[in-house]
Scaffold this active site. Structure first.
Site, PDB file in Angstrom:
ATOM      1  N   GLU A 162      -4.024   6.314 -10.581  1.00 31.12           N
ATOM      2  CA  GLU A 162      -4.086   7.618  -9.897  1.00 31.12           C
ATOM      3  C   GLU A 162      -3.933   8.745 -10.922  1.00 31.12           C
ATOM      4  O   GLU A 162      -2.951   9.479 -10.934  1.00 31.12           O
ATOM      5  CB  GLU A 162      -3.051   7.650  -8.775  1.00 31.12           C
ATOM      6  CG  GLU A 162      -3.346   6.544  -7.752  1.00 31.12           C
ATOM      7  CD  GLU A 162      -2.474   6.557  -6.515  1.00 31.12           C
ATOM      8  OE1 GLU A 162      -1.711   7.514  -6.333  1.00 31.12           O
ATOM      9  OE2 GLU A 162      -2.571   5.590  -5.737  1.00 31.12           O
ATOM     10  N   HIS A 473      -4.939   0.457  -0.352  1.00 33.01           N
ATOM     11  CA  HIS A 473      -4.456   1.461  -1.309  1.00 33.01           C
ATOM     12  C   HIS A 473      -3.580   0.769  -2.350  1.00 33.01           C
ATOM     13  O   HIS A 473      -2.962  -0.254  -2.075  1.00 33.01           O
ATOM     14  CB  HIS A 473      -3.653   2.548  -0.586  1.00 33.01           C
ATOM     15  CG  HIS A 473      -4.530   3.560   0.077  1.00 33.01           C
ATOM     16  ND1 HIS A 473      -4.350   4.913  -0.075  1.00 33.01           N
ATOM     17  CD2 HIS A 473      -5.629   3.406   0.854  1.00 33.01           C
ATOM     18  CE1 HIS A 473      -5.279   5.553   0.606  1.00 33.01           C
ATOM     19  NE2 HIS A 473      -6.073   4.672   1.183  1.00 33.01           N
ATOM     20  N   GLU A 474      -3.536   1.346  -3.542  1.00 28.75           N
ATOM     21  CA  GLU A 474      -2.748   0.822  -4.673  1.00 28.75           C
ATOM     22  C   GLU A 474      -3.099  -0.641  -4.979  1.00 28.75           C
ATOM     23  O   GLU A 474      -2.242  -1.425  -5.371  1.00 28.75           O
ATOM     24  CB  GLU A 474      -1.230   0.968  -4.418  1.00 28.75           C
ATOM     25  CG  GLU A 474      -0.759   2.405  -4.308  1.00 28.75           C
ATOM     26  CD  GLU A 474      -0.812   2.916  -2.875  1.00 28.75           C
ATOM     27  OE1 GLU A 474      -0.598   2.126  -1.960  1.00 28.75           O
ATOM     28  OE2 GLU A 474      -1.090   4.116  -2.687  1.00 28.75           O
ATOM     29  N   GLU A 492      -8.547   2.633  -2.206  1.00 26.02           N
ATOM     30  CA  GLU A 492      -8.208   3.900  -2.846  1.00 26.02           C
ATOM     31  C   GLU A 492      -8.455   3.694  -4.347  1.00 26.02           C
ATOM     32  O   GLU A 492      -9.493   4.068  -4.865  1.00 26.02           O
ATOM     33  CB  GLU A 492      -6.768   4.264  -2.550  1.00 26.02           C
ATOM     34  CG  GLU A 492      -6.353   5.587  -3.176  1.00 26.02           C
ATOM     35  CD  GLU A 492      -4.863   5.826  -3.044  1.00 26.02           C
ATOM     36  OE1 GLU A 492      -4.498   6.976  -2.812  1.00 26.02           O
ATOM     37  OE2 GLU A 492      -4.064   4.885  -3.207  1.00 26.02           O
ATOM     38  N   GLU A 498      -5.194  13.046  -1.586  1.00 30.03           N
ATOM     39  CA  GLU A 498      -3.790  13.364  -1.305  1.00 30.03           C
ATOM     40  C   GLU A 498      -3.174  14.215  -2.420  1.00 30.03           C
ATOM     41  O   GLU A 498      -2.232  14.966  -2.175  1.00 30.03           O
ATOM     42  CB  GLU A 498      -2.981  12.081  -1.107  1.00 30.03           C
ATOM     43  CG  GLU A 498      -2.865  11.219  -2.350  1.00 30.03           C
ATOM     44  CD  GLU A 498      -2.254   9.836  -2.077  1.00 30.03           C
ATOM     45  OE1 GLU A 498      -2.235   9.413  -0.917  1.00 30.03           O
ATOM     46  OE2 GLU A 498      -1.808   9.191  -3.040  1.00 30.03           O
TER      47      GLU A 498
END
Ligand code: NOJ
Ligand code: CA
Length: 692
Positions: A162, A473-474, A492, A498
C-alpha cells in the site's frame, strides 16, 4: 512442431514470437549455468541472464547440459467469465528445454512461451532421484538490462504493497528507497529491492512490465536491484526461518513474465498474464455475477468518530462476552437502521450490493492481538439484526456482501472457513470481502510468503465450492489466478482509494496502477469519491483527495473490475445526483476495449463496449498536470450515429482547490468524430455513448 535431442553443450536454442518482433534465446555457459536473453525488434532488451534454483537438498544452479528441446506453436482463444474482452487470443511459440546435471543427478525443464506481447517462462521440476522434497533457499533468476531504464515501482516489502509509486532511473532506486527505511525495516530486505508488477521504459521508449503469473504453492517475489550491473535479481519472500518454499516434486514454479511493447497502450491491453494461467477450474460459472456495491464503510474512514466496534470495552472477547449485556458505544454504523438506509439507497438506484463492515463480534480488541481468536464469522453484534436485514435486502432485490476481517489471523480463518461460508449461504450472502490487517498469525509468516499464498488461494478455491465470490484485501499481489477462479472478482493489493482520507493519493497514482498492479487482475480500488475534502482518518486535520469529481467517474473505465464500489456516502451522492447517474449507468463487464492514449504516470484514455448492450463508454484521466485528451471515435461501428453524454471537469477545475467543478453535456458522435477533451490537473472525463 519439432523435437530435437542431443544438443551439444554450448549450443544455443531460441524461439521467436509469432510476429517475429521478440526473440528468446537460451544457452548454458561453460560451467553449465542456464542463461536466457530477450531481443525486441532487433535490439537486446535483456542480456544473457542467469536462471536456477537453490535448495538445501540439491542445487539447480550449474553443471547442466541440454538433453532435448520441444517447440510448439499454439493459437487458440478463450472466453473469460468477465473482463475487458469477451474473447482473448492466446497465441505463442513455446520452447521447452530439458536439462540434466550429473553428480548429483538432476533434471530440470525450463518452459518458455513467446507471445507477440511478451515472454513467460517457468521452471518445471520432475520427481528427482534421491529426494522428492526441496527446501528452497533462493531462486537465481536474473534480469540483466542493457540500459539505465526508467522504472515505475513501489519499495520491496514482505507484508504490504500500500505505497505511492516512484518513477526513477534504475540507478537511482537505492537512493529513492531510503525514505522508506524507517518504517518498513522489519519487513524488507535492507531496502534494496522493489515489488512486482513493476514497469520499465527504456531510453528508446520500449515499455516492459515484469511480474509473475499463476503464483501457486510458492512465495511472491521481489527484485533486488544491482545498479552497478544494471540488473535485477529475484528475491523470494521467505518465512522467518529464511526458507523461501517447501516444495514437493513434481512442481512447476510460477511463470516469470515480461510484457513488452514500444506502444504503452499495448501494455494496458495485454492479456499475457491471464493467458499463462490455467483455464477456469469451475464448471458452472453461471452464479458468478459482476456487480456494483455501496457500503457501510466510508463512514468509518472519515469523520473520526464512527467505529467498526460495537462497544468501547477493549476486553470484550468474541464468543465469550455476552455482547447483549455490553453497552453500545453509539458510534457503530453497522446497525440495523443504518444498514436499511443503505439497502434502500441501493434499491432506489439499482446498485446490486451493500457491504457491511463491523457487523460481527471481535472488533473491540483489534489492536492487541492477544487472543488466538480475534473474530467470529457467524456472530453478529446485537444491533445488527441479520435475519431482518437478510429478508429486507431480499425483498428489495439487493445483495448483502459479507466482510471477514481476520486481523491477519489466517490460520484461525482456515478453521472457521467452512462454518463461515455455510453461514453466508444460509443467509443469502454470495460475496465476501476478506482482510488481513496486521502481522500474520502464525508469526513465522509474511503476507506474501508461501504459506499465505497458499492460504488466499485456498480461500478462493473453497469459496468456489460454496458458490461465493471473493474480494480479498491485504492478500499477495494477484498473478492472474482470477482466470482459474473467476469467483475471485478482485483484490486490493495496492494503495487504494481509502488513502484519500489519509493524506490523499496523488492523481498520478491511478495513471500507474493499470500499467503495473492491474496486470495481475482487477483491483477493488473503491472509486466514486464525490466529497473530496474530508477529515483525516484518525487525526484531527483535513485530508484532500488527489482527484476531481469527474475523474472519479473516469476511474470506473480506467480501473476495470467486475466488482466496483461506489465508495461515498449516500448523502454525498444525493448532493450530486446528476453525476451519480454515471455510476448508476456504468457497466462492470465488457465485450471489447480500445486503449486510445496511454503514458505511465501521465494519462490513460480508454473506450469500452458494454457486454450486455451496444452502449460504449469512454474514460480519460490525467496525472498531476492538466491536458487535452484526443478521443478518436473510430472504434464505433460504422454506419450509426451516437449520443455521447460527457461528464467533465468544468473550466477552472483543479484537484487541489476546485475539485467539484464539473459539467455534463451531450454531443453527437460518429466513427468520424475526433474530440479534443480538456482534463483539469488531477482531472478526468467519463462518457456514456448510446446509439441514436
Ligand atoms: C483495510 C481494508 O483495506 C479496508 O477496506 C477495511 O475497511 C479495513 N481494513 C478494515 O477491515
Ligand atoms: Ca488495505
Amino acid at each position: 512442431m519439432s523435437l530435437l535431442s542431443g544438443i551439444a553443450a554450448g549450443a544455443s536454442v531460441g524461439v521467436t514470437s509469432p510476429s517475429g518482433d521478440i526473440s528468446l534465446n537460451f544457452d548454458v555457459d561453460k560451467s553449465g549455468v542456464p542463461l536466457y536473453s530477450i531481443d525486441y525488434k532487433g535490439r537486446q532488451l535483456v542480456a544473457p541472464s542467469r536462471m536456477g534454483l537453490l535448495a538445501d537438498e540439491t542445487a539447480f544452479t550449474d553443471g547442466f547440459s541440454i538433453t532435448g528441446v520441444d517447440t510448439v506453436t499454439v493459437d487458440r482463444s478463450w472466453e473469460p467469465v468477465w473482463g475487458e474482452y469477451s474473447s482473448v487470443r492466446d497465441h505463442f511459440r513455446e520452447l521447452a528445454v530439458n536439462l540434466r546435471g550429473e553428480n548429483p543427478e538432476r533434471e530440470l525443464t525450463v518452459r518458455f512461451r513467446v507471445f507477440d506481447d511478451g515472454v513467460g517462462f517457468r521452471y518445471e521440476l520432475p520427481v528427482q532421484k534421491g529426494s522428492n522434497y526441496l527446501t528452497l533457499r533462493d531462486e537465481l533468476t536474473e534480469y540483466n538490462l542493457t540500459s539505465d531504464n526508467t522504472v515505475y515501482y513501489i519499495p520491496g516489502d514482505y507484508d504490504t504493497d500500500e505505497y505511492i509509486w516512484s518513477e526513477t532511473a534504475l540507478t537511482d532506486i537505492p537512493a529513492a528507497l531510503e525514505k522508506y527505511h524507517k518504517h518498513t525495516e522489519a519487513q524488507r530486505a535492507e531496502g534494496k529491492n522493489i515489488q512486482t508488477p513493476m514497469l520499465m521504459k527504456t531510453p528508446d521508449s520500449v515499455y516492459v512490465n515484469i511480474h509473475e503469473a499463476a503464483l501457486v504453492g510458492y512465495p511472491a517475489m521481489l527484485l533486488d536491484v544491482d545498479t552497478d550491473n544494471l540488473k535485477f535479481k529475484t528475491h523470494l519472500v521467505p518465512d522467518r526461518l529464511g526458507v523461501s518454499a517447501y516444495l514437493q516434486m513434481p512442481f512447476n514454479t510460477p511463470w516469470r513474465t515480461f510484457i513488452i511493447s514500444d506502444d504503452a497502450r499495448d501494455i494496458l491491453a495485454s492479456q499475457l498474464i491471464m493467458n499463462l494461467n490455467e483455464p477456469t477450474a469451475i464448471e458452472d460459472t453461471s452464479w458468478i455475477k459482476p456487480m456494483k456495491f455501496v457500503g457501510v464503510w466510508w463512514e468509518m474512514f472519515t469523520g473520526n468518530v464512527k467505529t467498526w466496534a460495537y462497544s468501547d470495552d477493549p476486553l470484550a472477547k468474541p464468543g465469550v462476552t455476552d455482547y447483549s449485556k455490553l453497552p453500545s458505544n453509539g458510534r457503530h454504523p453497522a446497525n440495523t437502521e443504518n444498514v436499511k438506509r443503505y439497502i434502500d439507497f441501493a434499491a432506489e438506484h439499482g446498485i446490486d450490493g451493500v457491504l457491511v463492515e463491523g457487523w460481527n463480534e471481535g472488533w473491540e480488541d483489534w489492536a492487541s492481538y492477544r487472543k488466538n481468536r480475534q473474530f467470529l464469522f457467524d456472530k453478529p453484534y446485537p444491533d445488527f439484526d441479520l435475519p431482518l436485514l437478510r429478508d429486507y435486502a431480499r425483498e428489495k432485490g439487493v445483495k448483502l456482501i459479507m466482510h471477514h476481517e481476520t486481523a491477519a489471523n489466517a490460520a484461525d480463518y482456515d478453521f472457521q472457513l467452512d462454518r463461515a461460508f455455510k453461514f453466508m449461504k444460509d443467509n443469502n450472502y454470495d460475496a465476501v470481502k476478506t482482510g488481513y490487517v496486521g502481522a500474520i498469525i502464525p508469526r513465522s509468516e509474511h503476507h506474501t510468503s508461501q504459506w499465505m499464498v497458499d492460504h488466499v488461494n485456498r480461500v478462493a478455491e473453497r469459496a468456489a465450492e460454496y458458490q461465493i465470490m471473493v474480494d480479498s484485501h491485504e492478500a499477495p499481489r494477484p498473478t492472474g489466478l482470477c482466470r482459474t477462479y473467476p469467483n475471485w472478482l478482485a483484490q486490493e493489493s495496492a494503495r487504494g482509494g481509502e488513502f484519500e482520507s489519509m493524506g490523499g493519493n496523488p492523481p498520478s497514482h491511478t495513471c500507474i496502477l493499470p500499467f503495473t498492479r492491474l496486470k495481475g487482475g482487477p483491483m477493488d480500488y473503491t472509486p466514486g469519491l464525490f466529497e473530496t475534502r474530508m477529515s483525516y482518518y484518525g487525526e484531527g486535520k483535513d485530508s484532500q483527495a488527489g482527484t476531481t469529481l469527474a475523474r472519479q467517474l473516469a476511474l470506473y473505465l480506467t480501473m476495470p473490475s467486475p466488482i466496483q464500489m461506489a465508495c461515498d456516502l449516500p448523502e454525498n451522492y444525493e448532493r450530486f445526483a446528476d453525476a451519480f447517474q454515471f455510476i448508476k449507468d456504468v457497466p462492470v463487464d465488457w465485450s471489447d476495449s480500445h486503449y486510445l492514449e496511454a503514458e505511465p504516470n501521465r494519462y490513460i484514455t480508454v473506450a469500452r463496449r458494454d457486454k450486455n448492450s451496444d452502449d460504449w463508454y469512454v474514460g480519460a484521466i490525467t496525472g498531476d498536470d492538466g491536458r487535452t485528451a484526443t478521443i478518436d471515435f473510430s472504434f464505433l461501428p460504422a454506419g450509426a450515429t451516437y449520443e455521447a453524454t460527457i461528464y467533465e471537469d468544468a473550466p477552472g477545475a483543479h484537484w487541489k482547490d476546485n475539485p467539484q467543478a464539473y459539467r455534463i453535456r451531450k454531443v453527437t458522435v460518429t466513427p468520424a468524430t475526433v474530440l479534443a477533451q480538456p482534463l483539469a490537473p488531477g482531472g478526468g472525463a467519463a462518457m456514456r455513448i448510446v446509439k441514436k
